[in-house]
Design a protein around this motif. Structure first.
Motif, PDB file in Angstrom:
ATOM      1  N   GLU A 161      -1.915  -2.663 -32.777  1.00 43.20           N
ATOM      2  CA  GLU A 161      -2.016  -4.067 -32.058  1.00 43.20           C
ATOM      3  C   GLU A 161      -1.577  -3.760 -30.741  1.00 43.20           C
ATOM      4  O   GLU A 161      -2.317  -4.382 -29.911  1.00 43.20           O
ATOM      5  CB  GLU A 161      -0.664  -4.510 -32.484  1.00 43.20           C
ATOM      6  N   LEU A 189      -1.400 -13.772 -33.005  1.00 39.84           N
ATOM      7  CA  LEU A 189      -0.173 -13.402 -33.824  1.00 39.84           C
ATOM      8  C   LEU A 189      -0.753 -13.775 -35.253  1.00 39.84           C
ATOM      9  O   LEU A 189      -1.699 -14.556 -35.594  1.00 39.84           O
ATOM     10  CB  LEU A 189       0.599 -14.630 -33.605  1.00 39.84           C
ATOM     11  N   GLN A 231       6.143 -18.714 -29.376  1.00 40.20           N
ATOM     12  CA  GLN A 231       6.034 -17.425 -28.989  1.00 40.20           C
ATOM     13  C   GLN A 231       5.060 -17.104 -27.784  1.00 40.20           C
ATOM     14  O   GLN A 231       4.721 -16.114 -27.492  1.00 40.20           O
ATOM     15  CB  GLN A 231       5.602 -16.500 -30.072  1.00 40.20           C
ATOM     16  N   ALA A 288       3.864 -20.995 -34.088  1.00 38.11           N
ATOM     17  CA  ALA A 288       3.199 -19.986 -33.128  1.00 38.11           C
ATOM     18  C   ALA A 288       3.325 -20.364 -31.738  1.00 38.11           C
ATOM     19  O   ALA A 288       3.447 -19.173 -30.999  1.00 38.11           O
ATOM     20  CB  ALA A 288       1.763 -19.726 -33.450  1.00 38.11           C
ATOM     21  N   HIS A 317      -3.337 -16.721 -35.579  1.00 42.86           N
ATOM     22  CA  HIS A 317      -3.155 -17.515 -34.373  1.00 42.86           C
ATOM     23  C   HIS A 317      -3.564 -17.154 -33.323  1.00 42.86           C
ATOM     24  O   HIS A 317      -3.413 -15.957 -32.798  1.00 42.86           O
ATOM     25  CB  HIS A 317      -1.687 -17.831 -34.363  1.00 42.86           C
ATOM     26  N   THR A 362       0.383 -13.979 -39.197  1.00 41.31           N
ATOM     27  CA  THR A 362       1.331 -14.420 -40.215  1.00 41.31           C
ATOM     28  C   THR A 362       0.658 -14.713 -41.713  1.00 41.31           C
ATOM     29  O   THR A 362      -0.388 -14.639 -41.717  1.00 41.31           O
ATOM     30  CB  THR A 362       2.102 -15.814 -39.654  1.00 41.31           C
TER      31      THR A 362
END
Length: 365
Positions: free
Chosen positions: A114, A186, A200, A197, A172, A188
Motif C-alpha cells: 500500500e 481506500l 477520510q 469514504a 473507493h 473496504t
C-alpha cells in the motif's frame, strides 16, 4: 587530461552496453526506488527472520504476474520456472516454490505494498505535473470520486461479508481527471457505503470534485428540506443538459457560479474517466481472480496491481512513449525478456504500426 577523457569515454561505453543487456522487465523495475522500498519494508518488519525470499522478491514475482496477465500464482511461477536461467538477472534468483509465495502473501503486511503504491502515485504526480487530459482549459484541479465493487465468494472470503450469500470488497477512489492518476484509494468490504469514504479524503482548496451524475438548465436554487437546508443553507446551481449522442437529459448540481453551463456539463462528462479507470484495472490487471483467500493476501494483490498500473504510467512519461497505457501494457506483457532499451522497443512498435496504417494494400471493407 587525455587519460581521464579516455577513461570516462570507456566508462560511458560500458554503461551503454550494460543497459542494452538488461531485460525489459529489469528496466521497468528500475523505476521503483529499491532504497525507498527497503525503508517501507523496515517500517513493517517485512523481512524479519527471512532467509532468502525477501519482500522485494515477493514484489518482483507478483508484479511480473500482473504485467504479463498471469491467471494465478501457479501460472506465474510456471512462466518464471520456464525462464529459470533469467531469474538471477531479474533479481529473483532461484526458482520459487508455490508455498513460499503463498505464505508471503498471507503473512507479510499488505501495508508494505500500500505504501509502495502511494509512493509511486506521488512520483507519477510529479512527472505529470502541468499535464492535462481534459478538453477544457482549467487551472484548477479536477477530481472524480467513486467506488467499484469486486464480488467474492463468501464461503472462500468469509471476512468480506456483503449479503447473506455474497461477499465482496469495494475500491473507493478519487481520480485526478487531468492525469488519470489516482489521488486517494481506500479498500473496504462491499457493505461500506461510498459516503463513509469521504470522511477520510483531504479536500484541496480551489479544486473541483465530481461525484454524482445528474441534471437539465441553469438555475440558482436552495434546499427546502429540513436537514439539507440545515447542513448547506447556501445557494446551489442547477444545470440541465441534453446529451445528443445518447439522447439523454442530464441535470448537474454545483456550487460554482463562475463557469459557463457548458463547461460544467463537460466536467461531468469527464467524470466517466473514473469508470474507465475501474474498467481498465479490472480487465487488464488481475484483481478479479484472487491468488489468496485471506484479507491480507487480497489486499496485497490489489495494491501490487495498482502499483503496476502506476508503474506503466510512470514508464510512459519517463521514456516519452506515445502509445496509450493499454497499448504499453500489451506490448510489455509479451516483451519482458527482450534485451533492448524500452524506448527503442516502443519506437519500433510505433514504426511498424505506422507502416501498417500507411500501406498501399487494397481495402476489402
Amino acid at each position: 587530461m587525455k587519460i581521464l577523457f579516455i577513461f570516462v569515454f570507456a566508462t560511458n561505453l560500458i554503461s551503454v552496453a550494460m543497459n542494452k543487456e538488461k531485460y525489459i522487465f529489469s528496466q521497468l523495475i528500475e523505476l521503483v526506488s529499491w532504497t525507498s522500498f527497503q525503508t517501507i519494508v523496515k517500517r513493517y518488519n517485512g523481512d524479519y527472520k527471512v532467509k532468502d525470499f525477501s519482500c522485494w522478491k515477493q514484489f518482483l514475482c507478483m508484479v511480473y504476474g500482473q504485467l504479463t496477465h498471469r491467471e494465478s500464482i501457479s501460472d506465474t511461477l510456471i512462466c518464471l520456472d520456464a525462464n529459470a536461467d533469467k531469474l538471477y538477472h531479474m533479481g529473483i534468483g532461484k526458482i520459487i516454490a508455490k508455498s513460499t509465495l503463498t505464505k508471503a502473501n498471507e503473512n507479510r503486511s499488505y501495508r508494505i505494498y500500500e505504501d509502495l503504491a502511494m509512493l509511486l502515485i506521488q512520483q507519477a504526480k510529479q512527472l505529470y505535473q502541468g499535464s492535462s487530459l481534459l478538453d477544457i482549459n482549467l487551472q484548477n484541479n479536477v477530481f472524480a470520486i467513486d467506488a467499484t465493487t469486486i464480488d467474492l465468494c463468501l464461503s472462500s472470503f468469509y471476512w468480506a461479508s456483503f449479503r447473506k450469500t455474497k461477499g465482496g470488497i469495494k475500491l473507493h477512489t478519487m481520480l485526478d481527471l487531468k492525469t488519470a492518476i489516482p489521488e486517494f484509494i481506500l479498500f473496504t468490504t462491499a457493505a461500506v457505503h461510498e459516503v463513509q469514504a469521504l470522511d477520510q479524503i483531504t479536500f484541496q482548496a480551489n479544486s473541483f470534485y465530481v461525484k454524482e451524475e445528474g441534471i437539465i438548465c441553469d438555475q440558482s436554487i436552495v434546499f427546502n428540506n429540513f436537514y439539507p437546508a440545515k447542513f448547506y443553507p447556501e445557494k446551489m446551481r442547477r444545470i440541465k443538459f441534453y446529451d445528443k449522442e445518447k439522447g439523454n437529459t442530464l441535470i448537474f448540481l454545483t456550487n460554482n457560479f463562475q463557469f459557463k453551463a457548458a463547461d460544467i456539463a463537460l466536467l461531468y462528462k469527464h467524470r466517466w474517466d473514473i469508470e474507465c479507470f475501474f474498467k481498465w484495472i479490472k480487465q487488464h490487471l488481475k484483481i478479479k481472480s484472487f491468488w489468496g483467500h485471506s484479507e491480507n493476501a487480497v489486499k496485497t494483490q490489489v495494491w501490487i496491481a495498482i502499483s503496476a498500473y502506476v508503474l506503466v504510467a510512470i514508464a510512459k512519461k519517463k521514456f516519452n512513449l506515445q502509445q496509450s497505457l493499454y497499448e504499453i501494457l500489451q506490448i510489455l506483457s509479451v516483451s519482458m525478456f527482450e534485451k533492448k532499451p524500452i524506448n527503442q522497443l516502443f519506437q519500433q512498435t510505433q514504426l511498424q504500426y505506422g507502416k501498417e496504417q500507411n500501406c498501399n494494400q487494397l481495402k476489402i471493407f
